[in-house]
Design a protein around this motif. Structure first.
Motif, PDB file in Angstrom:
ATOM      1  N   TYR A  63       0.794  -1.343   0.061  1.00  0.00           N
ATOM      2  CA  TYR A  63       0.013   0.196   0.207  1.00  0.00           C
ATOM      3  C   TYR A  63       0.690   1.267  -0.144  1.00  0.00           C
ATOM      4  O   TYR A  63       0.782   2.113  -0.920  1.00  0.00           O
ATOM      5  CB  TYR A  63      -0.990   0.072   1.293  1.00  0.00           C
ATOM      6  CG  TYR A  63      -1.861   1.262   1.279  1.00  0.00           C
ATOM      7  CD1 TYR A  63      -2.817   1.544   0.250  1.00  0.00           C
ATOM      8  CD2 TYR A  63      -1.682   1.980   2.325  1.00  0.00           C
ATOM      9  CE1 TYR A  63      -3.430   2.789   0.221  1.00  0.00           C
ATOM     10  CE2 TYR A  63      -2.554   3.218   2.467  1.00  0.00           C
ATOM     11  CZ  TYR A  63      -3.382   3.639   1.460  1.00  0.00           C
ATOM     12  OH  TYR A  63      -4.064   4.513   1.621  1.00  0.00           O
ATOM     13  N   ARG A  64       1.672   1.469   0.978  1.00  0.00           N
ATOM     14  CA  ARG A  64       2.621   2.447   1.161  1.00  0.00           C
ATOM     15  C   ARG A  64       4.011   2.121   1.799  1.00  0.00           C
ATOM     16  O   ARG A  64       3.923   1.330   2.230  1.00  0.00           O
ATOM     17  CB  ARG A  64       1.997   3.575   1.894  1.00  0.00           C
ATOM     18  CG  ARG A  64       0.677   4.274   1.405  1.00  0.00           C
ATOM     19  CD  ARG A  64       0.007   5.505   1.987  1.00  0.00           C
ATOM     20  NE  ARG A  64       0.843   6.678   2.060  1.00  0.00           N
ATOM     21  CZ  ARG A  64       0.678   7.552   2.615  1.00  0.00           C
ATOM     22  NH1 ARG A  64      -0.285   7.897   3.243  1.00  0.00           N
ATOM     23  NH2 ARG A  64       1.643   8.725   2.636  1.00  0.00           N
ATOM     24  N   SER A  65       5.002   3.096   1.592  1.00  0.00           N
ATOM     25  CA  SER A  65       6.337   2.649   2.188  1.00  0.00           C
ATOM     26  C   SER A  65       6.867   4.084   2.926  1.00  0.00           C
ATOM     27  O   SER A  65       6.644   5.132   2.412  1.00  0.00           O
ATOM     28  CB  SER A  65       7.108   2.182   1.171  1.00  0.00           C
ATOM     29  OG  SER A  65       6.869   1.053   0.524  1.00  0.00           O
ATOM     30  N   MET A  66       7.717   3.793   3.880  1.00  0.00           N
ATOM     31  CA  MET A  66       8.495   4.936   4.388  1.00  0.00           C
ATOM     32  C   MET A  66       9.973   4.450   3.671  1.00  0.00           C
ATOM     33  O   MET A  66      10.502   3.534   4.016  1.00  0.00           O
ATOM     34  CB  MET A  66       8.527   4.828   5.974  1.00  0.00           C
ATOM     35  CG  MET A  66       7.142   5.286   6.535  1.00  0.00           C
ATOM     36  SD  MET A  66       7.298   4.943   8.332  1.00  0.00           S
ATOM     37  CE  MET A  66       8.036   6.506   8.723  1.00  0.00           C
ATOM     38  N   LEU A  67      10.359   5.293   2.911  1.00  0.00           N
ATOM     39  CA  LEU A  67      11.514   5.027   2.318  1.00  0.00           C
ATOM     40  C   LEU A  67      13.034   5.455   3.243  1.00  0.00           C
ATOM     41  O   LEU A  67      12.761   6.075   3.879  1.00  0.00           O
ATOM     42  CB  LEU A  67      11.509   5.693   1.003  1.00  0.00           C
ATOM     43  CG  LEU A  67      10.443   5.436   0.096  1.00  0.00           C
ATOM     44  CD1 LEU A  67      10.039   6.204  -1.137  1.00  0.00           C
ATOM     45  CD2 LEU A  67      10.478   3.818  -0.306  1.00  0.00           C
ATOM     46  N   PRO A  68      13.878   4.812   2.660  1.00  0.00           N
ATOM     47  CA  PRO A  68      15.322   5.250   3.500  1.00  0.00           C
ATOM     48  C   PRO A  68      15.770   6.738   3.133  1.00  0.00           C
ATOM     49  O   PRO A  68      15.129   7.306   2.056  1.00  0.00           O
ATOM     50  CB  PRO A  68      16.311   4.373   2.548  1.00  0.00           C
ATOM     51  CG  PRO A  68      15.386   3.521   1.728  1.00  0.00           C
ATOM     52  CD  PRO A  68      14.165   3.784   1.481  1.00  0.00           C
ATOM     53  N   GLN A  69      16.382   7.198   4.061  1.00  0.00           N
ATOM     54  CA  GLN A  69      16.975   8.441   4.130  1.00  0.00           C
ATOM     55  C   GLN A  69      18.378   8.373   3.724  1.00  0.00           C
ATOM     56  O   GLN A  69      19.035   7.335   4.718  1.00  0.00           O
ATOM     57  CB  GLN A  69      16.670   9.397   5.248  1.00  0.00           C
ATOM     58  CG  GLN A  69      15.532   9.178   6.106  1.00  0.00           C
ATOM     59  CD  GLN A  69      15.275  10.380   7.009  1.00  0.00           C
ATOM     60  OE1 GLN A  69      15.849  11.390   6.780  1.00  0.00           O
ATOM     61  NE2 GLN A  69      15.087  10.079   8.169  1.00  0.00           N
ATOM     62  N   GLY A  70      19.075   9.266   3.230  1.00  0.00           N
ATOM     63  CA  GLY A  70      20.603   9.208   3.193  1.00  0.00           C
ATOM     64  C   GLY A  70      21.284   8.269   2.481  1.00  0.00           C
ATOM     65  O   GLY A  70      20.485   7.676   1.514  1.00  0.00           O
ATOM     66  N   GLU A  71      22.235   7.958   3.058  1.00  0.00           N
ATOM     67  CA  GLU A  71      23.311   6.685   2.148  1.00  0.00           C
ATOM     68  C   GLU A  71      22.520   5.621   2.347  1.00  0.00           C
ATOM     69  O   GLU A  71      21.943   5.204   3.275  1.00  0.00           O
ATOM     70  CB  GLU A  71      24.614   6.728   3.034  1.00  0.00           C
ATOM     71  CG  GLU A  71      25.287   7.799   2.763  1.00  0.00           C
ATOM     72  CD  GLU A  71      25.801   8.074   1.313  1.00  0.00           C
ATOM     73  OE1 GLU A  71      26.191   7.132   0.687  1.00  0.00           O
ATOM     74  OE2 GLU A  71      25.955   9.222   0.898  1.00  0.00           O
TER      75      GLU A  71
END
Length: 174
Positions: free
Chosen positions: A59-67
């Motif tokens: 449905y939805r994602s919290m995506l990576p930040q940074g490296e």
């Protein structure tokens, strides 16, 4: 992918297909015996945390930040919900509170899946290591914190719990 549980008793079988048609074709033409081999292994493990395989859609994602980071653990968080609207409300509310980018020093990404019947939400969350997940439970996700108050106050949502798994050693495309 098969993940070994941090509790040394559970197993998570996580499989993805590019489309529903690809999944149906895989099931129709599978002659590798993979399903039977997985079932044989799981018979010796006991309860693996649910009533069997289910079909979910991302449905939805919290995506990576940074490296980019390499996952050191995977956490499967499960909720029972009373339908699609409730399931979407849970995920949308969690992302409203946390944002579209993964929070915390050890969080990499979280992917929220809703079961076909709307009766379950599963968060497949990647972290750098088990200790970082434990820190999140003690801070941002603590029992009386904002996230937990939101979940506890949402009608039609029942937290089922979570299990932590060792990250896979590699991915295999079938």
């Amino acid at each position: 992918m098969l993940f070994a549980g941090a509790d040394e008793r559970s197993v998570l079988n996580y499989a993805q297909w590019t489309s529903e048609a690809a999944h149906r074709e895989s099931v129709r033409t599978e002659d590798t015996g993979l399903s039977e081999r997985i079932a044989a292994v799981l018979d010796g493990v006991g309860d693996v945390g649910n009533s069997g395989p289910g079909r979910f859609r991302l449905y939805r994602s919290m995506l990576p930040q940074g490296e980019p980071k390499t996952p050191g653990c995977v956490v499967r968080v499960a909720f029972r919900t009373t339908g699609h609207d409730t399931a979407r409300g849970l995920v949308d509310g969690l992302l409203e509170r946390g944002g579209e980018l993964q929070q915390g020093d050890g969080g990499i990404a979280s992917h929220f899946h809703i079961s076909e019947d709307g009766g379950q939400v599963v968060n497949y969350s990647e972290g750098t290591d088990p200790k970082s997940h434990e820190r999140e439970l003690g801070t941002r996700l603590r029992r009386r914190g904002e996230v937990r108050r939101f979940i506890d106050g949402l009608p039609g949502v029942e937290p089922v719990g979570f299990r932590r798994y060792a990250a896979p050693r590699g991915l295999v495309r079938v």
